[in-house]
Design a protein around this motif. Structure first.
Motif: not given
Ligand SMILES: NC(=O)CC[C@H](N)C(=O)O
Length: 244
Positions: A78, A80, A110, A139-140, A209
């Protein structure tokens, strides 16, 4: 907790009149562990379904009392930063952090991986994690050009061939501490070699995922981890009782 649930739910009288447990779906006599899905935000329903198919009794966790009743927990994919805020709003941040630190098995996919990381790169301003995994997570990480990415990856602890890894604005593990087992790395493309699945003790995390692919083997591996903790003499569920 596990034994109590079995007796109350799946006992049936035998022909001789004594009470005998009905074997679980997989043919074993072990009861299904109760695995919660943190239900602040994200793809909660997909994890519930994958856990049920993977041999667990899956329940939602939004409140401290619900947390205290689970043998393990999934932190879903989702966003974070949103989960971070909602954990505080729901009063779950400290109880969940403490439960994980005390050994509650947890699997993060994720955004869930981000929540389990001890350290972040590219965190949003003020963003906090629950921690537990001795890793640096970026992240990302896949960047704009590879916003999403799919690949079949061999994953250690998961038998019968590679898993379909679906990455969506995904993080990766940039550095892993000595006690962390690397379970999978990206196999090709610009991110080749990056660590995307790890385990450390009772904690598991994937950048991808598995909950959206219909392949339940990763969830099954986590359910086995949860069940092993409950069955190794440590009282299942005891790790979360301090949270109530
Ligand atoms: N699919 C995901 O869970 C994306 C994670 C998201 N980029 C975050 O920082 O939370």
């Amino acid at each position: 907790m596990l034994a109590g649930r079995t007796l109350s739910r799946v006992s049936a009288p035998s022909t001789t009149g004594t009470v005998q447990p009905v074997p679980a779906d997989d043919g074993s006599r072990r009861p299904r562990p109760v695995v919660g899905v943190l239900a602040m935000q994200g793809d909660v329903r997909e994890h519930l379904a994958a856990l049920e198919a993977g041999g667990a009794e899956a329940v939602l966790v939004r409140r401290v009392e619900e947390l205290a009743a689970v043998d393990g927990i999934v932190l879903p994919g989702g966003e974070s930063t949103t989960m971070d805020r909602l954990l505080t709003t729901f009063g779950l941040r400290e109880p969940l952090r403490e439960a994980i630190a005390a050994g509650l098995p947890a699997y993060g996919s994720c955004a869930g991986m981000i929540l389990l990381a001890d350290r972040l790169v590219e965190a949003a301003p003020g963003q906090r994690t629950l921690g537990g995994l001795d890793v640096v997570v970026r992240r990302n990480a896949f960047g704009r050009q590879v916003d999403s990415w799919e690949e079949d990856l061999p994953m250690s602890g998961v038998e019968d061939g590679p898993v379909r890894a679906v990455f969506i604005r995904a993080p990766w593990v940039e550095e892993a501490g000595e006690g962390v087992d690397v379970l999978a790395r990206v196999g090709s493309g610009p991110a080749a070699g990056r660590i995307v699945a790890v385990r450390q003790g009772n904690l598991m995390a994937t950048s991808f995922h598995p909950e959206i692919t219909g392949d339940t083997r990763v969830h099954r591996a986590f359910v086995r981890l949860v069940a092993a903790r409950g069955g190794d003499g440590s009282p299942a569920g005891a790790q979360a009782t301090h949270a109530s």
